[in-house]
Design a protein around this motif. Structure first.
Motif, PDB file in Angstrom:
ATOM      1  N   CYS A  32      35.968  34.183  35.537  1.00 29.00           N
ATOM      2  CA  CYS A  32      36.676  33.735  36.740  1.00 29.00           C
ATOM      3  C   CYS A  32      37.466  34.880  37.349  1.00 29.00           C
ATOM      4  N   THR A  33      37.979  35.779  36.504  1.00 28.24           N
ATOM      5  CA  THR A  33      38.711  36.946  36.991  1.00 28.24           C
ATOM      6  C   THR A  33      37.810  37.812  37.866  1.00 28.24           C
ATOM      7  N   THR A  34      36.536  37.869  37.500  1.00 26.71           N
ATOM      8  CA  THR A  34      35.578  38.668  38.268  1.00 26.71           C
ATOM      9  C   THR A  34      35.174  37.979  39.563  1.00 26.71           C
ATOM     10  N   SER A  35      34.657  36.770  39.459  1.00 27.98           N
ATOM     11  CA  SER A  35      34.064  36.096  40.610  1.00 27.98           C
ATOM     12  C   SER A  35      35.074  35.716  41.679  1.00 27.98           C
ATOM     13  N   SER A  50      46.125  45.368  45.216  1.00 29.26           N
ATOM     14  CA  SER A  50      45.561  45.962  44.004  1.00 29.26           C
ATOM     15  C   SER A  50      46.493  45.799  42.795  1.00 29.26           C
ATOM     16  N   THR A  51      47.805  45.797  43.028  1.00 30.40           N
ATOM     17  CA  THR A  51      48.758  45.648  41.926  1.00 30.40           C
ATOM     18  C   THR A  51      48.755  44.238  41.364  1.00 30.40           C
ATOM     19  N   THR A  52      48.830  43.238  42.254  1.00 28.93           N
ATOM     20  CA  THR A  52      48.866  41.852  41.780  1.00 28.93           C
ATOM     21  C   THR A  52      47.512  41.411  41.217  1.00 28.93           C
ATOM     22  N   ILE A  53      46.427  41.998  41.722  1.00 25.74           N
ATOM     23  CA  ILE A  53      45.102  41.716  41.143  1.00 25.74           C
ATOM     24  C   ILE A  53      45.052  42.232  39.706  1.00 25.74           C
ATOM     25  N   GLY A  54      45.573  43.452  39.501  1.00 28.98           N
ATOM     26  CA  GLY A  54      45.611  43.998  38.155  1.00 28.98           C
ATOM     27  C   GLY A  54      46.485  43.171  37.223  1.00 28.98           C
ATOM     28  N   ALA A  55      47.631  42.712  37.731  1.00 29.94           N
ATOM     29  CA  ALA A  55      48.539  41.898  36.920  1.00 29.94           C
ATOM     30  C   ALA A  55      47.903  40.570  36.551  1.00 29.94           C
ATOM     31  N   MET A  56      47.163  39.983  37.481  1.00 29.01           N
ATOM     32  CA  MET A  56      46.489  38.710  37.234  1.00 29.01           C
ATOM     33  C   MET A  56      45.488  38.835  36.094  1.00 29.01           C
ATOM     34  N   GLY A  57      44.736  39.931  36.105  1.00 30.44           N
ATOM     35  CA  GLY A  57      43.745  40.140  35.058  1.00 30.44           C
ATOM     36  C   GLY A  57      44.375  40.478  33.717  1.00 30.44           C
ATOM     37  N   GLY A 105      53.047  32.616  40.588  1.00 26.43           N
ATOM     38  CA  GLY A 105      53.650  32.537  39.268  1.00 26.43           C
ATOM     39  C   GLY A 105      53.010  31.480  38.391  1.00 26.43           C
ATOM     40  N   VAL A 106      52.762  30.286  38.960  1.00 24.96           N
ATOM     41  CA  VAL A 106      52.119  29.212  38.196  1.00 24.96           C
ATOM     42  C   VAL A 106      50.698  29.612  37.826  1.00 24.96           C
ATOM     43  N   PHE A 107      50.003  30.241  38.772  1.00 22.56           N
ATOM     44  CA  PHE A 107      48.628  30.652  38.505  1.00 22.56           C
ATOM     45  C   PHE A 107      48.570  31.651  37.349  1.00 22.56           C
ATOM     46  N   VAL A 108      49.458  32.665  37.381  1.00 21.13           N
ATOM     47  CA  VAL A 108      49.465  33.680  36.329  1.00 21.13           C
ATOM     48  C   VAL A 108      49.860  33.062  34.988  1.00 21.13           C
ATOM     49  N   ALA A 109      50.810  32.110  34.993  1.00 18.61           N
ATOM     50  CA  ALA A 109      51.194  31.426  33.749  1.00 18.61           C
ATOM     51  C   ALA A 109      49.994  30.679  33.163  1.00 18.61           C
ATOM     52  N   GLY A 110      49.207  30.057  34.034  1.00 19.94           N
ATOM     53  CA  GLY A 110      47.993  29.384  33.581  1.00 19.94           C
ATOM     54  C   GLY A 110      46.984  30.354  33.003  1.00 19.94           C
ATOM     55  N   ARG A 111      46.918  31.561  33.586  1.00 17.75           N
ATOM     56  CA  ARG A 111      46.002  32.575  33.050  1.00 17.75           C
ATOM     57  C   ARG A 111      46.459  33.054  31.669  1.00 17.75           C
ATOM     58  N   VAL A 112      47.767  33.164  31.468  1.00 22.23           N
ATOM     59  CA  VAL A 112      48.287  33.579  30.162  1.00 22.23           C
ATOM     60  C   VAL A 112      47.923  32.549  29.087  1.00 22.23           C
ATOM     61  N   ILE A 113      48.163  31.262  29.396  1.00 20.07           N
ATOM     62  CA  ILE A 113      47.848  30.202  28.421  1.00 20.07           C
ATOM     63  C   ILE A 113      46.341  30.122  28.191  1.00 20.07           C
ATOM     64  N   GLY A 114      45.580  30.283  29.275  1.00 21.06           N
ATOM     65  CA  GLY A 114      44.119  30.291  29.133  1.00 21.06           C
ATOM     66  C   GLY A 114      43.639  31.446  28.273  1.00 21.06           C
ATOM     67  N   GLY A 115      44.287  32.604  28.418  1.00 24.87           N
ATOM     68  CA  GLY A 115      43.948  33.742  27.576  1.00 24.87           C
ATOM     69  C   GLY A 115      44.251  33.469  26.115  1.00 24.87           C
ATOM     70  N   TYR A 276      35.525  44.425  37.748  1.00 27.45           N
ATOM     71  CA  TYR A 276      35.736  44.912  39.104  1.00 27.45           C
ATOM     72  C   TYR A 276      34.430  45.283  39.794  1.00 27.45           C
ATOM     73  N   GLN A 277      33.348  44.666  39.364  1.00 29.81           N
ATOM     74  CA  GLN A 277      32.071  45.002  39.982  1.00 29.81           C
ATOM     75  C   GLN A 277      32.035  44.595  41.452  1.00 29.81           C
ATOM     76  N   VAL A 278      32.729  43.521  41.823  1.00 25.51           N
ATOM     77  CA  VAL A 278      32.770  43.124  43.239  1.00 25.51           C
ATOM     78  C   VAL A 278      33.381  44.242  44.076  1.00 25.51           C
ATOM     79  N   ILE A 279      34.484  44.835  43.572  1.00 29.61           N
ATOM     80  CA  ILE A 279      35.116  45.954  44.276  1.00 29.61           C
ATOM     81  C   ILE A 279      34.173  47.149  44.343  1.00 29.61           C
ATOM     82  N   LEU A 280      33.485  47.437  43.222  1.00 31.66           N
ATOM     83  CA  LEU A 280      32.556  48.575  43.193  1.00 31.66           C
ATOM     84  C   LEU A 280      31.406  48.379  44.172  1.00 31.66           C
ATOM     85  N   TYR A 281      30.888  47.150  44.235  1.00 33.65           N
ATOM     86  CA  TYR A 281      29.777  46.872  45.148  1.00 33.65           C
ATOM     87  C   TYR A 281      30.201  47.037  46.613  1.00 33.65           C
ATOM     88  N   THR A 282      31.373  46.505  46.947  1.00 31.96           N
ATOM     89  CA  THR A 282      31.833  46.612  48.340  1.00 31.96           C
ATOM     90  C   THR A 282      32.175  48.058  48.693  1.00 31.96           C
TER      91      THR A 282
END
Length: 502
Positions: A32-35, A50-57, A105-115, A276-282
């Protein structure tokens, strides 16, 4: 050591399919982080850069490290199945938070628990799989574990739904693996090696019989049981536990092999390409839609890789399969650097060069997706003794994910600033580790988990051949057992005592 003739029966296959579903559980969640980065509505909703994308991942992988570290305690305390159930429940909470998130913030918290949930399950499943599989099938199970490629294709399917519903559906599908795995967990047996480890020998023997007792060889499960029991008792006599990791040279060697391989996996460059293949492709001129299509192709390449890895690991062995893997990885990363450098230095109008970059990236995926993933799911669990097996697998994946956090956090900035030069790190690292692998990683093909002790110079309490000499191979009269209230374990041990007395 004798021939290990056990084949997997239908029940054993169902158990293996269940446990390999842990890869789908983790794979879809991390994908999901990729797509989702290809969804304009998602990027705009949370105003991402780019900073918040990195933090999300990196938040997701930080949670995964905590989940993996929990395998130092939970599987040996509560069992493999109970640990999986805890992870499933955590994943349901995480998916609900991400799907319904109205703030970053809620989204990132969900990603932490999901991780956390994914890390917990992704580590315990290979340990569990190695403990229930016959020796000749462990490599194929490792290949199956890396078979979760469909995850990328869903990103394209939801893309064409308008508005925020698209990415919420993509994230909401994380509920499916957790729900299915939790529901089916109540039908799964506990690991027979865990049961023997905690002294529940009758249950361990009954499960081994159900899994490995076949018409092809109906004595293997009895010999296997006695070998497991003898090895655990020997470890207890020698007081081997977590402290042996630091005190015993052979244990230290195993942990170093696990540790260095985990580092090598991440310094292959595959996580950078995957996330980050989406970024590389674009960056090389492809549209968002085509980028999502290419992520699907990446998944298909990974599927092909997993298929040949599953076949080769048991037929050829771990080492020859990994030789092929590292040839493809080194060739792919080197070609990526070369074609990308030419593309940026005046060849940006050449579409063939852009396609060459993508093809080279797929070579890395072909080399890593099956063999390297399967090796990580198979080898650490194989070479670790029962008492520290979950810990060894946890160390492997924790090391990997600490590096993932670093790479996921800084890759967007690295691509923006130094571009193709960033990939030179991966070329050199993979080349060096290929040499290290040839020199220091022994073959484990077709050996029982207990017999692998000898590969590292430790004592094998009892080989399968020795177990066959110390037990009554013929079946015990079930009616006599029922009348005398004698368990199969007691009968076999009585037979052993009589032989020793004689």
């Amino acid at each position: 050591m004798g021939e290990h003739n056990s084949k997997m029966n239908r029940y054993n296959w169902l158990c293996v399919l269940y446990v390999t579903f842990g890869a789908v559980f983790y794979g879809y969640d991390s994908a999901c982080t990729t797509s989702v980065l290809g969804y304009t509505s998602f990027l705009e909703y949370f105003s991402l850069d780019s900073t918040t994308i990195g933090a999300m991942g990196s938040a997701y992988y930080a949670g995964a490290v905590v989940g993996m570290a929990s395998n130092w305690y939970l599987p040996n305390k509560y069992g493999r199945i109970r640990t999986i159930q805890i992870g499933c429940l955590a994943s349901l909470l995480a998916a609900a938070m991400q799907t319904g998130a109205h703030s970053y913030g809620v989204f990132v918290a969900g990603r932490v628990i999901g991780g956390f949930a994914s890390g917990l399950i992704f580590v315990v499943c290979p340990a569990y799989a190695s403990e229930i599989a016959p020796p000749k099938m462990r490599g194929r199970i490792g290949g199956l574990y890396s078979y979760a490629a469909f995850k990328f294709i869903n990103g394209l399917g939801f893309y064409f739904i308008k508005g925020n519903v698209s990415w919420r559906l993509l994230l909401g599908c994380q509920l499916i693996p957790g729900t299915l795995m939790f529901a089916c967990s109540f039908l799964m047996p506990e690991s027979p090696r865990f049961l023997a480890y905690v002294g529940r020998y009758d249950e361990a023997l009954a499960i081994l019989k159900k899994m490995h007792g076949t018409t092809h060889d109906d004595t293997f499960y009895i010999r296997e049981f006695h070998q497991i029991k003898a090895q655990i008792e020997l470890d207890r006599e020698e007081r081997l536990g977590l402290k042996a990791i630091w005190q015993r040279p052979s244990y230290r060697k195993r942990f170093l092999l696990v540790f260095w391989y985990a580092i090598a996996c991440m310094l292959s460059g595959v996580i950078v390409i995957q996330n980050y293949q989406v970024i590389l492709y674009t960056n090389v001129g492809f549209s968002n839609v085509m980028s999502l299509i290419l992520t699907g192709v990446w998944g298909c390449v990974g599927t092909l890789s997993a298929i040949y890895a599953a076949l080769c690991f048991d037929l050829m062995g771990r080492r020859p399969t990994m030789f092929i893997s590292y040839f493809l990885i080194v060739a792919g990363t080197l070609t990526t650097c070369i074609t990308w450098a030419i593309y940026e230095n005046g060849g940006s109008t050449n579409r063939s060069l852009a396609k060459g970059i993508i093809a080279a990236m797929f070579f890395v995926g072909l080399g890593y997706g099956g063999p390297a993933n399967a090796f990580l799911a198979t080898y650490p669990a194989e070479i670790m003794p029962t008492s520290v097996r979950p810990v060894g697998v946890a160390v492997s994946y924790m090391t990997q994910h600490v590096l993932i956090i670093i790479l996921v956090q800084f890759t967007p900035q690295a691509i923006e600033t130094i571009s193709w030069k960033f990939f030179l790190i991966f070329v050199c690292s993979s080349f060096v580790f290929a040499i290290v692998f040839v020199l220091f990683y022994p073959e484990t093909r077709n050996k029982t988990l207990e017999e692998i002790e000898a590969v590292f110079g430790d004592k094998v309490a009892e080989t399968l051949d020795e177990a066959a000499q110390h037990i009554k191979v013929e079946h015990v009269d079930e009616k006599a057992q029922a009348q005398g209230h004698v368990s199969p374990v007691a009968v076999h041990e009585e037979g052993t005592d009589k032989e020793h007395t004689a």
